[in-house]
Every structure is written in structure tokens, then in C-alpha cells.
Design an enzyme around this catalytic site. Structure first.
Site, PDB file in Angstrom:
ATOM      1  N   HIS A  17       0.856  -1.182   0.000  1.00  0.00           N
ATOM      2  CA  HIS A  17       0.000   0.000   0.000  1.00  0.00           C
ATOM      3  C   HIS A  17       0.898   1.240   0.000  1.00  0.00           C
ATOM      4  O   HIS A  17       2.141   1.122  -0.030  1.00  0.00           O
ATOM      5  CB  HIS A  17      -0.958  -0.010   1.193  1.00  0.00           C
ATOM      6  CG  HIS A  17      -0.279  -0.254   2.511  1.00  0.00           C
ATOM      7  ND1 HIS A  17       0.686   0.582   3.016  1.00  0.00           N
ATOM      8  CD2 HIS A  17      -0.407  -1.250   3.419  1.00  0.00           C
ATOM      9  CE1 HIS A  17       1.104   0.140   4.176  1.00  0.00           C
ATOM     10  NE2 HIS A  17       0.471  -0.985   4.442  1.00  0.00           N
ATOM     11  N   VAL A  73       1.927   6.875   7.018  1.00  0.00           N
ATOM     12  CA  VAL A  73       1.155   7.446   5.900  1.00  0.00           C
ATOM     13  C   VAL A  73      -0.326   7.272   6.241  1.00  0.00           C
ATOM     14  O   VAL A  73      -0.752   6.209   6.715  1.00  0.00           O
ATOM     15  CB  VAL A  73       1.494   6.714   4.580  1.00  0.00           C
ATOM     16  CG1 VAL A  73       0.638   7.231   3.437  1.00  0.00           C
ATOM     17  CG2 VAL A  73       2.971   6.881   4.258  1.00  0.00           C
ATOM     18  N   SER A 118      -2.440  -2.896   5.510  1.00  0.00           N
ATOM     19  CA  SER A 118      -3.015  -3.983   4.690  1.00  0.00           C
ATOM     20  C   SER A 118      -4.326  -4.470   5.312  1.00  0.00           C
ATOM     21  O   SER A 118      -5.226  -4.912   4.624  1.00  0.00           O
ATOM     22  CB  SER A 118      -2.038  -5.151   4.595  1.00  0.00           C
ATOM     23  OG  SER A 118      -0.806  -4.695   4.100  1.00  0.00           O
ATOM     24  N   ARG A 119      -4.419  -4.390   6.631  1.00  0.00           N
ATOM     25  CA  ARG A 119      -5.613  -4.916   7.312  1.00  0.00           C
ATOM     26  C   ARG A 119      -6.842  -4.022   7.118  1.00  0.00           C
ATOM     27  O   ARG A 119      -7.956  -4.460   7.403  1.00  0.00           O
ATOM     28  CB  ARG A 119      -5.342  -5.130   8.799  1.00  0.00           C
ATOM     29  CG  ARG A 119      -4.432  -6.317   9.059  1.00  0.00           C
ATOM     30  CD  ARG A 119      -4.368  -6.687  10.531  1.00  0.00           C
ATOM     31  NE  ARG A 119      -3.704  -7.957  10.736  1.00  0.00           N
ATOM     32  CZ  ARG A 119      -2.423  -8.119  11.081  1.00  0.00           C
ATOM     33  NH1 ARG A 119      -1.665  -7.073  11.265  1.00  0.00           N
ATOM     34  NH2 ARG A 119      -1.919  -9.323  11.238  1.00  0.00           N
ATOM     35  N   HIS A 122       3.961   1.277   2.233  1.00  0.00           N
ATOM     36  CA  HIS A 122       5.122   0.525   1.733  1.00  0.00           C
ATOM     37  C   HIS A 122       5.828   1.294   0.611  1.00  0.00           C
ATOM     38  O   HIS A 122       7.054   1.324   0.537  1.00  0.00           O
ATOM     39  CB  HIS A 122       4.675  -0.821   1.147  1.00  0.00           C
ATOM     40  CG  HIS A 122       4.099  -1.773   2.129  1.00  0.00           C
ATOM     41  ND1 HIS A 122       2.806  -2.234   2.048  1.00  0.00           N
ATOM     42  CD2 HIS A 122       4.637  -2.367   3.223  1.00  0.00           C
ATOM     43  CE1 HIS A 122       2.571  -3.067   3.033  1.00  0.00           C
ATOM     44  NE2 HIS A 122       3.660  -3.166   3.767  1.00  0.00           N
ATOM     45  N   GLN A 174       6.822   4.023  10.984  1.00  0.00           N
ATOM     46  CA  GLN A 174       6.583   4.378  12.394  1.00  0.00           C
ATOM     47  C   GLN A 174       5.209   3.954  12.876  1.00  0.00           C
ATOM     48  O   GLN A 174       4.915   4.031  14.052  1.00  0.00           O
ATOM     49  CB  GLN A 174       6.719   5.884  12.562  1.00  0.00           C
ATOM     50  CG  GLN A 174       8.147   6.286  12.778  1.00  0.00           C
ATOM     51  CD  GLN A 174       8.276   7.710  13.283  1.00  0.00           C
ATOM     52  OE1 GLN A 174       7.297   8.323  13.670  1.00  0.00           O
ATOM     53  NE2 GLN A 174       9.470   8.225  13.268  1.00  0.00           N
TER      54      GLN A 174
END
Ligand code: PAF
Length: 284
Positions: free
Chosen positions: A34, A176, A186-187, A37, A148
Site C-alpha cells: 500500500h 502514511v 493492509s488490514r 510501503h 513508524q
């Protein structure tokens, strides 16, 4: 860009890179890439000659009743995104390659791993440290970049690196966020539309705690302000923790004269999805 699945093959490639005196940056991931990343990759790319990412959903960091099986995966999409970001190598092993044989060795950072997320997820950070140390040994990065958003993970990995005298520099980038403040993860994909609409309450609660501290209230009052917001939201099924700690040590916040940064962190349950987030309140 090359995808490598084997450890031996990766080590050979890394040796050739090192012979040429080129530097390596690594972004370890569990895939389903996402914006968070992608920011890590952009930052990492600036810091070394070559960028490796790893994509490995690490079974060792999931508890028996956690979402290992259903954790989102889409390698073809990840591969496309990585290529667009100028990644040189994706290390994409399977569990047999990483933990095959009679695997018995784990790395644990004591104490830091048993507070906050570690309370609800015993063994989680042991799994993270073990896989990250393996990745460091295989890829031998000069620098590794983490987000972070996983502040406790970052603190634990820095401690592991210091205690075990690792040569890799650990670097971090800020969380972000979506436009409404929700930290990208991702979750977030698990959230249905109503849950997604309500999920920013976690960030709002952290900001409420920060505001209380800024006004000069104590830690307990600030935690209470945050919890009040969370408890008032029907979509929040549980608060795992809402903690205010010294951002450097993750220990208790010392008196007001101490000007070190303060970590305001929380983990909540929305439906079946566990969300974590944190912000840093800078006192100086
Ligand atoms: O933050 C993550 O995605 C994972 O914990 C990591 C660092 C890739 C280890 O599996």
C-alpha cells in the site's frame, strides 16, 4: 527487477553486489503493498545503490487464532508496484524455505516485547525479530527502512540491532494516512464500508490525548479523553490498550521537567479487525 525465492540464490547475488562495493537498502514487507510501503521504498531507494524488498507473510509472528491464513496476498499486483518503484530485487521465499528443516532458533527482545501489542499478541515480536534477523543475514542490507506506524516493532528492532551488534542501519519513516486520518495498513481491507467510515476514531482519540497533554493535563486524564471517544463509538468492539509512554524508552513518562518526546499509542478492535496507530507528542 528480479524475483528470487531461494536463500542460497539470494546470498550469491548479494555476494556479487558486495564485491562491486554497491550498497543495499531493504524494505521488509508481508506484501499486499500500500502507499505506506511505497513511501518506505521511495525513502530506501534514496539511501543505497540497490533496493531489495522482501515479501513474506511470516507465520512465526501470528498467534494460533490470528489472521495468518486470511492475511491479504496479491503477489502479481505487488510485483507490478515494486517494479514501478524501481525495486531491483524482490526476495519472496515460502515458509519451507525460511523455516524448513528442524527450525528451533528464535530471537527475543525481553521486556519491550511484553508491553502494548505484546500483551495481546504473546510471541508476536519474537516472530518478527526472528524473521527480520534472518532477512538481515540473507540480504546483508546496509540500511533497512520500517514504518513508524509499527512504533513498538521499530523500537524492538532497533534494540535487537544494538544488542546483537548488527551492522545494518535501521531507519524509519512517518506513518502514511488516508485523508480522514486512518493510518494505511493492509488490514484496512478487512473493514466493511461502515467500519471503514468509523475507523479514523482511533487517530482522533490519539489526537484528543495529545490535545489534553498540550493543555497541561496529566497522563491519566489524557488517556481518559482518548478512551472516552473510543467508548462512545459503537463500532469499537474493544480497546486492547491506549498507552502514553516515553517515546525513547517505551517506559513511563517521567515528570514534566523531562522534555523527551511522548508516544501516544493505541490498538482497538473494529469488528474482527485489529487496528493500531500512534502519534508522537513533542514537548520541546
Ligand atoms: O511490519 C511488517 O510488515 C512485518 O512485521 C515485517 C517487519 C515485514 C516482518 O515480517
Amino acid at each position: 527487477m528480479k524475483v528470487i525465492t531461494g536463500i542460497d540464490q539470494t546470498k550469491k547475488i548479494v555476494s556479487l553486489i558486495k564485491e562491486k562495493k554497491l550498497t543495499i537498502a531493504l524494505v521488509p514487507t508481508m506484501g499486499y503493498l500500500h502507499q505506506g510501503h511505497l513511501s518506505l521504498m521511495r525513502e530506501a531507494k534514496k539511501k543505497a545503490d540497490l533496493l531489495f524488498i522482501s515479501i513474506f507473510v511470516n507465520p512465526a509472528q501470528f498467534g494460533p487464532s490470528e489472521d495468518f491464513e486470511k492475511y491479504p496476498r496479491d503477489f502479481n499486483r505487488d510485483r507490478r508496484l515494486a517494479e514501478q518503484e524501481g525495486v531491483s530485487y524482490i526476495f519472496h521465499p515460502d515458509a519451507q524455505e525460511m523455516y524448513g528443516g528442524d527450525f528451533k532458533t528464535f530471537v527475543q527482545v525481553e521486556e519491550l516485547d511484553s508491553i502494548m501489542c505484546g500483551q495481546r499478541r504473546p510471541g508476536h515480536f519474537r516472530g518478527v525479530c526472528t524473521v527480520v534477523l534472518k532477512l538481515f543475514n540473507i540480504i546483508k542490507p546496509d540500511i533497512a527502512v520500517f514504518g513508524q506506524k509499527d512504533y513498538q516493532q521499530l523500537a524492538i528492532l532497533k534494540k535487537m540491532s544494538k544488542d546483537l551488534n548488527l551492522d545494518v542501519k535501521i531507519s524509519a519513516i512517518e506513518t502514511v494516512r488516508e485523508n480522514d486520518g486512518l493510518a494505511v495498513s493492509s488490514r484496512n481491507k478487512y473493514l466493511d464500508p461502515r467500519q471503514r467510515e468509523n475507523a479514523p476514531v482511533l487517530y482522533k482519540s490519539l489526537k484528543a490525548a495529545e490535545e489534553a497533554l498540550r493543555k497541561g493535563f496529566g497522563i491519566q486524564r489524557a488517556e481518559k479523553e482518548a478512551c472516552r471517544l473510543l467508548e462512545a463509538n459503537d463500532f469499537v468492539k474493544g480497546i486492547d490498550y491506549l498507552d502514553i509512554r516515553d517515546a525513547r524508552t517505551l517506559g513511563p513518562v517521567l515528570d514534566k521537567k523531562n522534555k523527551s518526546d511522548i508516544l501516544i499509542a493505541g490498538a482497538i478492535q473494529i469488528g474482527d479487525t485489529r487496528l493500531i496507530d500512534n502519534i508522537i507528542y513533542r514537548r520541546s
